[in-house]
Every structure is written in structure tokens, then in C-alpha cells.
Design a protein around this motif. Structure first.
Motif, PDB file in Angstrom:
ATOM      1  N   SER A 108       4.098 -10.053 -12.111  1.00 25.39           N
ATOM      2  CA  SER A 108       4.807 -11.325 -12.010  1.00 25.39           C
ATOM      3  C   SER A 108       5.731 -11.336 -10.795  1.00 25.39           C
ATOM      4  N   PHE A 109       6.246 -10.163 -10.421  1.00 28.31           N
ATOM      5  CA  PHE A 109       7.185 -10.081  -9.302  1.00 28.31           C
ATOM      6  C   PHE A 109       6.470 -10.219  -7.962  1.00 28.31           C
ATOM      7  N   VAL A 110       5.278  -9.666  -7.868  1.00 28.26           N
ATOM      8  CA  VAL A 110       4.563  -9.614  -6.591  1.00 28.26           C
ATOM      9  C   VAL A 110       3.900 -10.951  -6.316  1.00 28.26           C
ATOM     10  N   SER A 111       4.066 -11.448  -5.092  1.00 32.18           N
ATOM     11  CA  SER A 111       3.450 -12.718  -4.752  1.00 32.18           C
ATOM     12  C   SER A 111       2.625 -12.671  -3.481  1.00 32.18           C
ATOM     13  N   GLU A 112       2.853 -11.665  -2.636  1.00 33.02           N
ATOM     14  CA  GLU A 112       2.221 -11.726  -1.323  1.00 33.02           C
ATOM     15  C   GLU A 112       1.350 -10.532  -0.959  1.00 33.02           C
ATOM     16  N   PHE A 113       1.355  -9.457  -1.760  1.00 38.72           N
ATOM     17  CA  PHE A 113       0.636  -8.266  -1.366  1.00 38.72           C
ATOM     18  C   PHE A 113      -0.620  -8.017  -2.192  1.00 38.72           C
ATOM     19  N   GLY A 114      -0.901  -8.855  -3.137  1.00 39.02           N
ATOM     20  CA  GLY A 114      -1.991  -8.563  -4.053  1.00 39.02           C
ATOM     21  C   GLY A 114      -1.441  -7.850  -5.268  1.00 39.02           C
ATOM     22  N   GLN A 115      -2.049  -8.087  -6.398  1.00 36.94           N
ATOM     23  CA  GLN A 115      -1.505  -7.599  -7.651  1.00 36.94           C
ATOM     24  C   GLN A 115      -1.553  -6.080  -7.773  1.00 36.94           C
ATOM     25  N   PRO A 116      -0.418  -5.451  -8.154  1.00 35.06           N
ATOM     26  CA  PRO A 116      -0.462  -4.012  -8.451  1.00 35.06           C
ATOM     27  C   PRO A 116      -1.284  -3.796  -9.711  1.00 35.06           C
ATOM     28  N   THR A 117      -2.182  -2.832  -9.662  1.00 41.24           N
ATOM     29  CA  THR A 117      -2.998  -2.554 -10.839  1.00 41.24           C
ATOM     30  C   THR A 117      -2.630  -1.186 -11.398  1.00 41.24           C
ATOM     31  N   ILE A 118      -3.301  -0.154 -10.933  1.00 46.02           N
ATOM     32  CA  ILE A 118      -3.069   1.177 -11.488  1.00 46.02           C
ATOM     33  C   ILE A 118      -1.843   1.824 -10.847  1.00 46.02           C
ATOM     34  N   GLY A 119      -0.980   2.421 -11.671  1.00 46.02           N
ATOM     35  CA  GLY A 119       0.213   3.090 -11.168  1.00 46.02           C
ATOM     36  C   GLY A 119      -0.073   4.522 -10.750  1.00 46.02           C
ATOM     37  N   THR A 123      -1.677   0.788  -6.761  1.00 44.97           N
ATOM     38  CA  THR A 123      -2.864   0.688  -5.929  1.00 44.97           C
ATOM     39  C   THR A 123      -2.562  -0.056  -4.637  1.00 44.97           C
ATOM     40  N   THR A 124      -1.752  -1.115  -4.699  1.00 47.13           N
ATOM     41  CA  THR A 124      -1.529  -1.975  -3.546  1.00 47.13           C
ATOM     42  C   THR A 124      -0.207  -1.761  -2.832  1.00 47.13           C
ATOM     43  N   GLY A 125       0.654  -0.896  -3.327  1.00 45.74           N
ATOM     44  CA  GLY A 125       1.952  -0.702  -2.690  1.00 45.74           C
ATOM     45  C   GLY A 125       2.894   0.085  -3.562  1.00 45.74           C
ATOM     46  N   MET A 126       4.194  -0.204  -3.450  1.00 42.56           N
ATOM     47  CA  MET A 126       5.201   0.541  -4.180  1.00 42.56           C
ATOM     48  C   MET A 126       6.357  -0.370  -4.563  1.00 42.56           C
ATOM     49  N   ALA A 127       6.857  -0.218  -5.798  1.00 49.37           N
ATOM     50  CA  ALA A 127       7.956  -1.041  -6.291  1.00 49.37           C
ATOM     51  C   ALA A 127       9.243  -0.233  -6.357  1.00 49.37           C
ATOM     52  N   ILE A 128      10.373  -0.922  -6.161  1.00 54.67           N
ATOM     53  CA  ILE A 128      11.697  -0.331  -6.283  1.00 54.67           C
ATOM     54  C   ILE A 128      12.405  -1.027  -7.442  1.00 54.67           C
TER      55      ILE A 128
END
Length: 594
Positions: free
Chosen positions: A119-130, A150-155
Motif C-alpha cells: 500500500s505504501f509503494v506507488s512508483e517502484f512496483g509492488q514488493p513481493t518476496i522479502g 524483490t523490488t527494493g528496500m523499505a525503511i
């Protein structure tokens, strides 16, 4: 080489087989859990795992409901559970608040679910597997958890562990990858992936307390670098290390100076004399006392080559000191040193799968003599699931073990470890597969623990939850002379299992040995007369008489405020009278941790 190819094929088969049900389709739990079972944001979810594949189509659950003992819950659109006895899927309604996580000695404080991250991500593609989990404590004492996807990293801000807040998502430059890794040096975060094409992402955390992080660069380090499986930093020496990178044919360690943290510079390579030795993960430390004082040592977990211990003090002439193998060796994966540096704990990711052990095994190596490491003990867990990443704190070893979740070992007697606590992030199974808990991070001041789960996001938990936990935050990281700073005491144990905090006691020149009570209260003010780094101690005591001490550092800098001579005298007298100014006193010499 044949053995390496066999291992690679085995890993690929396991990944494809185990992850199939986790990747198609990506559905996740819908609820944020609190320690007391309450939900966040009024969202009610019902647990399940994704629909199974290869056995037929799933049932239509659009009209299904179930009874939780209190109220009827609409199960439409929820996760589904594969029923091995039937060629279709069935709904499993366990609780209105999500999965009933099994645990012992560990309290769930909060969760950030996959749905929250999506829900937080809007521009990088949905995070799937952690994937990997790391952490950071800011100069103000605020705490942050990092989790890779899979698509990046959250803080995530976990300063209030009961109410985590996602503050940023850093995209992976368009590269999707099962594996990301991260490390922190000062206020810089470094991110790598072996998905290829990204290089080293350098993130500035200096303004993180105001909710802002800045990606300074994505760099190839001037060496054409674009992929690595792992990154590690030795904060004492100021060097960054890459493992299984597209440098030096992926062997050994690639070593970079962080003299300029925004621009790492290649300082050399360590390569083992044996052919094709890959360092899968490593802990690199600097010795400040004893026979190894002045040496920088790398403890490398080297896949099918066992444990390699290397001297990387001289980046122009690093060398292998010793090698340790063991009878059950399959894929030496990751490990962590005891706090005194005498023992190395590690896991083998494939010994269970290759049937070289009967049960999940944690290995204990005596590394007091670097030239002659000795396998001193092994600990057999209660099942035969796959172990992954681990970290020590005090006399406890915390292990993320995929389908078995977090396992906590008491290693006060390193030669005879015992399991004292666990938290199962995946209660539906404990099997030899890769879904579940990937990483654990425990080096927060508040002593909370974060767990990254591949399918269920980030867990914030606490072991031994009935004891008090002190935590200090300040309103600034740098203080000026004579200007009072506000310090706030916190306790991570605002949960029903904990006894109330009865006293808050402060020592503004804490030496780590003697605790001098100079102020009381949950929030206090204090000023200093001299510049330099100061250590503040907070001791909390609960109604049962149990205590905990937290330590916080600030820098006192700057000139005396521009006031008249009489005004300055009045200020000093006022601060002394109020008990918020302390005259400097002698402090014993401190030792530098590795």
C-alpha cells in the motif's frame, strides 16, 4: 567444481519447488498484529498461505464464512490454504486477527505486513518476496528497521515498537532480485543485490529523524561493479567488503576504503590459495587487545569450503590464516561471533537438505587461536528445517530459520547451548523449504528484535518480555555548552506481560561501571560545561525490582551562548540549582569494542 555445480542445481531446484506456491499468486495476510491481538486500522484479516499449484483448480470462496467463536467473519477474498487431501483449495479461518503465531519467551509487539508495504509503494512496483533485515539507531536514539524485497528496500521507524511506521521505500533501480543485502557505516546505508545491473546504492541517513533519506549515488565503484550477493562493513577500520561480486571472478573479498563514505575506493582483494573459494558471508572485526591487537580479521563462511579465517589488515597483502571443515559440510552459509570474540557460531544452509545431519544444527567454533580453529560444539534443534541468518547479543544467539521462524539459544555456556525461546512466523509448517524467516536484527538500543519473513513482512518482537527495557532518546544529537538538552526515557515493555516501571534514574557521565544518580523522572533536562562526547545512562526499575540500563551518546560542541558576563553567571547558577547542569568529573579509560 562438480560439487559446486551440484549444490547450485540443488539450490535452484529447492528454490523453484519451494517458492512456487509463494510466488504464484502473491497473496498475503491482511492484518497488522499487536501483542494483545488488536488489529491496526480496523482491517480484519484471516490467515492462509497461497493457493497450491499443480493439483487442480481452487474452490470458489466468494460466499464462504467461518466462525471464530465471537463473530462470523466474511472470508471472501482472503488467503487460501492448500488442502493436500483434496485437489482444490479450502479456506482456513483461524482467528479474526491473523495467524496464531506460536511462541515461547518471545512477545509480539507489532507487525508490518506485505499488504502494508504494498500500500505504501506507488512508483517502484509492488514488493513481493522479502529478504534481508538490518537496523540503524540514529544519534537521537531513534530506531529504524530495514527490510529488503524483490523490488527494493523499505525503511520502518520502530522507535515506538508498538506502532511501526513505514517512512521510505528505496527502489532497486528496476532490477528485481530474490537477494538484497545491506550494511551501515556512520549515517550511510549501502545496498547491493545479486540480481545484476544495480551496483552499490549509497543512502544518506543523516536526516532520517525528520523522515527524509537521500540516495546519493548508484555506483559501479569505478571497477565495472554491478552485482554482489553480500556486503559487510567493519565500523572500526572504516572498510566495506563485497562478497560474490562480479569482481575478482567472485572469489574471496573485495575491500573498499570508506575514507569518503560517499565514494568507496577499491583497496584490494583477498583471495584464498585454494581454487574458486567464494566467501558467501563474513563478519570482519578489529582486535584492540590481546595477542591479535592491531589486526583486522575476516571470518568468511565459504560455502562448500567451510570456514576461512583471513588477515585483511594490510589491504595490499591479505592472507588466509586457517581453514575449518567439518564432517557434515554441505554449504557453510552465515555466522556471527560471540561478544567476547572467542567463539564463532554458524549455520550450514544445506546440511539438512543433503541429509548430512539428522536435525537442524548450529555449529560452535573456538577461534581463540586464529591459526587453529576448533569445532567445539554442535547444537541440534528439535526438527529438521533449514537454518539461515543469525546474530548474537549478550549471551543469546538469535537465528532466523525459515519455516521455523526465530529460534533463541542461550550461549552463556558456549559449549552447551540450549534453546530458551522461539517465535514461529510460519505456524502452518516446519519443513525443509525456504519460505518463512530470512533475517534477524538485534542490535537496537531498546533490545527489540526485528525479523524479516519472506511472505509475511516485518515482525517486531521482544524476548524475555517480563523484564524492563530502558531506551533513551534526546531532542538533539549535538549540544551546546550550558544549553540544556531534553532526554526522554522509554521502555519497550508497554505490554501486559511486563511489570510497571517504578523509577527512572539518570547518570549524565556514565562510565559503564558506577551508576551515579543525578536526576530522576521519565523526562529530564541537562546541560554541560565542557565539550566532547558524553555518555548518558538511564536505569529503569520495575515493580518486581528488575532493572535495565540504557546508554546514549551525545556530542557537546559550540561556544558559550552570547550573553553578558552576569547573564552567564546567572545561567550557570540557575542550571546548577535546577539540577540540570553537571560539572565534569574524572572518567576511567574506556575500551574500544571490536
Amino acid at each position: 567444481m562438480l560439487r559446486k555445480e551440484m549444490i547450485a542445481q540443488a539450490v535452484a531446484c529447492l528454490l523453484l519447488g519451494s517458492y512456487a506456491s509463494a510466488l504464484v499468486p502473491p497473496v498475503y495476510d491482511e492484518v497488522d498484529l499487536r501483542h494483545d491481538g488488536s488489529s491496526v486500522g480496523g482491517v480484519v484479516g484471516v490467515v492462509g498461505v497461497v493457493a497450491g499449484v499443480g493439483g487442480g483448480s481452487c474452490c470458489d470462496t466468494s460466499a464462504e464464512t467461518c466462525q471464530d467463536g465471537v463473530a462470523e467473519i466474511d472470508c471472501a477474498g482472503i488467503d487460501q490454504v492448500w488442502n493436500s487431501a483434496s485437489p482444490c483449495c479450502e479456506v482456513e479461518c483461524r482467528s479474526p486477527f491473523g495467524p496464531e503465531f506460536q511462541s515461547q519467551g518471545v512477545s509480539l509487539l507489532s507487525r508490518v505486513t506485505m499488504q502494508n508495504f504494498q500500500s505504501f509503494v506507488s512508483e517502484f512496483g509492488q514488493p513481493t518476496i522479502g529478504n534481508e533485515n538490518w537496523g540503524y539507531v540514529s544519534p537521537l536514539g531513534n530506531e529504524y528497521a530495514f527490510i529488503g524485497f524483490t523490488t527494493g528496500m523499505a525503511i520502518v521507524d520502530i522507535t515506538d515498537p508498538m506502532t511501526p511506521v513505514i517512512i521510505e521505500y528505496i527502489g532497486g533501480e528496476g532490477v528485481d532480485s530474490t537477494w538484497r543485502d545491506m550494511a551501515v557505516y556512520r549515517h550511510y546505508l549501502y545496498i547491493v543485490t545479486d540480481g545484476g545491473g544495480v551496483g552499490l546504492q549509497v543512502i544518506d541517513l543523516s536526516n532520517i529523524d525528520s523522515g527524509t533519506v537521500t540516495q546519493l549515488a548508484t555506483t559501479n565503484l569505478g571497477e565495472g561493479f554491478f552485482t554482489a550477493h553480500n556486503v559487510a562493513v567493519n565500523p572500526e577500520s572504516g572498510y566495506l567488503y563485497l562478497m560474490i561480486a562480479n569482481l575478482n571472478t567472485g572469489q574471496g573479498l573485495a575491500m573498499f576504503s570508506l575514507a569518503d563514505p560517499t565514494n568507496p575506493v577499491l583497496a584490494g582483494f583477498w583471495t584464498d590459495p585454494a581454487a574458486n573459494v567464494r566467501c558467501h558471508d563474513a563478519e570482519i572485526v578489529s582486535y584492540v587487545s590481546g595477542p591479535n591487537a592491531g589486526r583486522e580479521i575476516a571470518f568468511c563462511l565459504a560455502e562448500d569450503d567451510g570456514v576461512k579465517i583471513a588477515d585483511v589488515t594490510d589491504k595490499n597483502n591479505p592472507f588466509t590464516i586457517s581453514t575449518l571443515t567439518y564432517p557434515a559440510l554441505a554449504y557453510t552459509h552465515q555466522g556471527w561471533l560471540s561478544e567476547d570474540g572467542r567463539y564463532l557460531y554458524f549455520g550450514d544452509e544445506l546440511d539438512e537438505t543433503f541429509d548430512t545431519v539428522a536435525r537442524t544444527t548450529t555449529y560452535v567454533v573456538d577461534v581463540q587461536d586464529l591459526a587453529n580453529p576448533v569445532l567445539a560444539a554442535t547444537f541440534l534443534h528439535d526438527g529438521c528445517w533449514i537454518d539461515h541468518n543469525m546474530m548474537t547479543r549478550g549471551d543469546r544467539l538469535y537465528e532466523a530459520q525459515y519455516s521455523a521462524g526465530l529460534r533463541v539459544l542461550d550461549v552463556s555456556n558456549p559449549l552447551n547451548p540450549s534453546e530458551v525461546a522461539f517465535f514461529d512466523t510460519r505456524p502452518e509448517d516446519n519443513v525443509q523449504s525456504f519460505p518463512g524467516a530470512w533475517g534477524v536484527y538485534v542490535q537496537y538500543q531498546s533490545r527489540v528484535i526485528t525479523i524479516s519473513d519472506r511472505q509475511r513482512g516485518l515482525f517486531v518482537v521482544l524476548d524475555d518480555p517480563t523484564r524492563p527495557v530502558a531506551h533513551i532518546t534526546s531532542d538533539a544529537a549535538v549540544a551546546s555548552i550550558l544549553v540544556p538538552l531534553t532526554f526522554t526515557g522509554r521502555s519497550a515493555l508497554t505490554n501486559p506481560e511486563a511489570s510497571a516501571i517504578m523509577s527512572w534514574e539518570w547518570d549524565f557521565e556514565y562510565d559503564g561501571v558506577t551508576f551515579d544518580i543525578e536526576a530522576t523522572g521519565q523526562q529530564v533536562q541537562h546541560g554541560y560545561l565542557n565539550t566532547g562526547t558524553r555518555r548518558i545512562g538511564l536505569r529503569v526499575t520495575d515493580a518486581e525490582g528488575d532493572q535495565d540500563i540504557a546508554v546514549h551518546e551525545i556530542l557537546v560542541d559550540g561556544d558559550i551562548p552570547a550573553v553578558s558576563q552576569w547573564g552567564a553567571i546567572a545561567m550557570v547558577l540557575s542550571l546548577l540549582t535546577a539540577g540540570t547542569l553537571i560539572l565534569p568529573r574524572a572518567r576511567p579509560a574506556t575500551w574500544c569494542r571490536r
